[in-house]
Motif scaffolding. Structure first.
Motif, PDB file in Angstrom:
ATOM      1  N   UNK A 173      12.346  47.114  58.141  1.00  0.00           N
ATOM      2  CA  UNK A 173      11.420  46.054  58.660  1.00  0.00           C
ATOM      3  C   UNK A 173      12.122  44.565  58.741  1.00  0.00           C
ATOM      4  N   UNK A 174      12.659  44.172  60.000  1.00  0.00           N
ATOM      5  CA  UNK A 174      13.583  43.094  60.268  1.00  0.00           C
ATOM      6  C   UNK A 174      12.732  41.708  60.321  1.00  0.00           C
ATOM      7  N   UNK A 175      12.076  41.574  59.245  1.00  0.00           N
ATOM      8  CA  UNK A 175      11.109  40.390  59.251  1.00  0.00           C
ATOM      9  C   UNK A 175      11.814  38.929  59.338  1.00  0.00           C
ATOM     10  N   UNK A 176      13.210  39.039  58.980  1.00  0.00           N
ATOM     11  CA  UNK A 176      14.044  37.797  59.093  1.00  0.00           C
ATOM     12  C   UNK A 176      14.385  37.447  60.503  1.00  0.00           C
ATOM     13  N   UNK A 177      13.972  38.353  61.380  1.00  0.00           N
ATOM     14  CA  UNK A 177      14.190  38.154  62.872  1.00  0.00           C
ATOM     15  C   UNK A 177      13.260  36.944  63.381  1.00  0.00           C
ATOM     16  N   UNK A 178      12.038  36.704  62.589  1.00  0.00           N
ATOM     17  CA  UNK A 178      11.013  35.913  62.875  1.00  0.00           C
ATOM     18  C   UNK A 178      11.292  34.661  61.968  1.00  0.00           C
ATOM     19  N   UNK A 179      11.041  33.433  62.422  1.00  0.00           N
ATOM     20  CA  UNK A 179      11.201  32.013  61.796  1.00  0.00           C
ATOM     21  C   UNK A 179       9.959  31.833  60.947  1.00  0.00           C
ATOM     22  N   UNK A 180       8.713  32.174  61.479  1.00  0.00           N
ATOM     23  CA  UNK A 180       7.550  31.710  60.921  1.00  0.00           C
ATOM     24  C   UNK A 180       6.260  32.687  61.135  1.00  0.00           C
ATOM     25  N   UNK A 181       5.803  33.420  60.242  1.00  0.00           N
ATOM     26  CA  UNK A 181       4.627  34.367  60.109  1.00  0.00           C
ATOM     27  C   UNK A 181       3.462  33.755  59.700  1.00  0.00           C
ATOM     28  N   UNK A 182       2.314  33.961  60.146  1.00  0.00           N
ATOM     29  CA  UNK A 182       1.110  33.391  59.741  1.00  0.00           C
ATOM     30  C   UNK A 182       0.267  34.589  59.288  1.00  0.00           C
ATOM     31  N   UNK A 183      -0.260  34.554  58.335  1.00  0.00           N
ATOM     32  CA  UNK A 183      -1.354  35.541  57.950  1.00  0.00           C
ATOM     33  C   UNK A 183      -2.731  34.972  57.818  1.00  0.00           C
ATOM     34  N   UNK A 184      -3.626  35.478  58.604  1.00  0.00           N
ATOM     35  CA  UNK A 184      -5.039  35.016  58.652  1.00  0.00           C
ATOM     36  C   UNK A 184      -6.019  36.090  58.400  1.00  0.00           C
ATOM     37  N   UNK A 185      -7.233  35.675  58.167  1.00  0.00           N
ATOM     38  CA  UNK A 185      -8.273  36.441  57.796  1.00  0.00           C
ATOM     39  C   UNK A 185      -9.510  35.588  57.283  1.00  0.00           C
ATOM     40  N   UNK A 186     -10.522  36.465  57.272  1.00  0.00           N
ATOM     41  CA  UNK A 186     -11.708  35.717  56.585  1.00  0.00           C
ATOM     42  C   UNK A 186     -11.565  35.378  55.194  1.00  0.00           C
ATOM     43  N   UNK A 187     -12.619  34.735  54.522  1.00  0.00           N
ATOM     44  CA  UNK A 187     -12.847  34.332  53.106  1.00  0.00           C
ATOM     45  C   UNK A 187     -12.736  35.575  52.395  1.00  0.00           C
ATOM     46  N   UNK A 188     -11.644  35.729  51.670  1.00  0.00           N
ATOM     47  CA  UNK A 188     -11.604  37.040  50.684  1.00  0.00           C
ATOM     48  C   UNK A 188     -10.839  38.312  51.289  1.00  0.00           C
TER      49      UNK A 188
END
Length: 379
Positions: A173-188
């Motif tokens: 899982x080459x996540x370091x290929x990204x500079x910026x990851x955003x995790x979003x979702x509703x409250x909770x």
């Protein structure tokens, strides 16, 4: 949320297809018990304490929220699932698989079932040598010695032979290929939980929303019409300042940034909470700021049903959230989905986590990692 524990495990086998046993054990640990972030080289070593066929040995580093005794119980179950049959005979025996808990953070644990650090680790080269490959800044909490010092004083001069390198489960899982990851979702929905786990497991810098410091938030839930505008403006200013600062400050010791929000959430919440004239004014300010903000390389939206969100909100126990109505959560979710549909150039991944507990259940967390991997590989 508490940080994950760092656990060192030693794995050994001297029956059957030894390489297959080791690989199956590594996969089982990672997929069912905890996240394996480092794996040593594989060594062939003589048996220790009895005469038998030679062993294959390695060591791994695991991240987990489980207690030491929970971890031990699950490792014993995995050994059984892999075919280990324990005998009542005294002394050391050949085995198809053996998983030893060597260290649990730098804690000292003494019970009838578990002793940590493992009381014989400093006397066993087949433990120390693979541990050296893990490149850990770990000190024995009883002996007060680092690993290189334990190797120097060890009297075990066994011939431990390098066999081959082993794959690290999360390496694909080459996540370091990204500079910026955003995790979003509703409250909770679990944004912060996932952000923290990814940051710890993949050596990322975490950016967490400072909602607890907003003085308008408790007041908003008591009187929305009065405090909606100052709340949304303060959130917008704080999110802009935080993301600008954190993305500008490159951390040489971290591979990328993962945040538990994206600034566009400000517009989503404002559209739900503000009166029409207030929203027009707010959007004017937002559009000016949004043009200057960096966009995430990967935008992950955690979807959960409203029923599940209400359960999560109740369980985490923030007093000012307990009266949030289902209709409000529905509006927020629809706002997110409308935003996602409108963004043609945003790299979006939607994951339904309604029936998943990715903090307590490793299989659910691995499911999320696989979803991210499939997104990266274009499947």
């Amino acid at each position: 949320m508490k940080k994950q524990h760092q656990v060192i495990l030693s794995i050994g086998t001297n029956q059957g297809n030894r390489l297959k046993n080791i690989v199956s054990c590594i996969d089982g640990l990672h997929n069912e018990i905890g996240t394996l972030i480092r794996v040593s080289k594989l060594y062939e070593t003589p048996s220790w304490g009895f005469e038998s066929e030679k062993f294959y040995n390695c060591a791994v580093v695991m991240h987990t929220h489980k207690t030491a005794h929970q971890l031990l119980d699950e490792c014993l179950l995995l050994e059984e699932a892999l075919g280990r049959m324990r005998s009542e005979a005294e002394g050391y025996q050949s085995r198809i698989i053996d998983i030893d808990v060597i260290a649990f953070d730098e804690e000292i644990i003494t019970s009838d079932k578990l002793q940590v650090p493992h009381p014989e680790m400093q006397n066993r080269l087949f433990v120390l040598l693979p541990m050296k490959d893990l490149n850990l800044d770990w000190r024995h909490p009883i002996l007060q010695m680092y690993l290189h010092e334990l190797l120097i004083i060890s009297e075990d001069k066994s011939n431990c032979t390098y066999i081959q390198n082993l794959d690290i489960p999360i390496a694909k899982l080459k996540l370091d290929h990204f500079n910026y990851i955003a995790i979003e979702g509703n409250i909770g929905a679990g944004k912060t939980t996932l952000t923290n786990k990814l940051a710890e497991d993949f050596n990322a810098k975490s950016v967490l929303e400072r909602f607890a410091d907003n003085p308008f938030l408790p007041k908003f839930y008591e009187d929305q019409s009065r405090y909606a505008f100052p709340l949304e403006m303060s959130f917008l200013a704080d999110r802009y300042q935080q993301i600008s600062d954190d993305l500008a400050q490159f951390d040489l010791f971290k591979d990328f940034i993962v945040a538990d929000y994206h600034i566009f959430k400000s517009l989503i919440f404002a559209k739900v909470t503000l009166a029409e004239d207030e929203f027009r004014l707010y959007k004017t300010m937002f559009d000016i700021i949004y043009k200057e903000m960096p966009k995430p390389d990967l935008y992950i939206y955690l979807y959960q049903s409203t029923e599940r969100l209400l359960i999560n909100i109740k369980e985490r126990g923030r007093s000012y959230e307990q009266e949030i109505p289902a209709a409000y959560l529905d509006k927020i979710n629809n706002g997110y989905l409308d935003y996602i549909k409108s963004q043609k150039n945003l790299n979006v991944l939607i994951i339904d986590v309604t029936d998943r507990d990715f903090q307590s259940n490793q299989e659910d967390y691995v499911f999320i990692l696989n979803e991210i991997q499939n997104k990266i590989s274009g499947q």
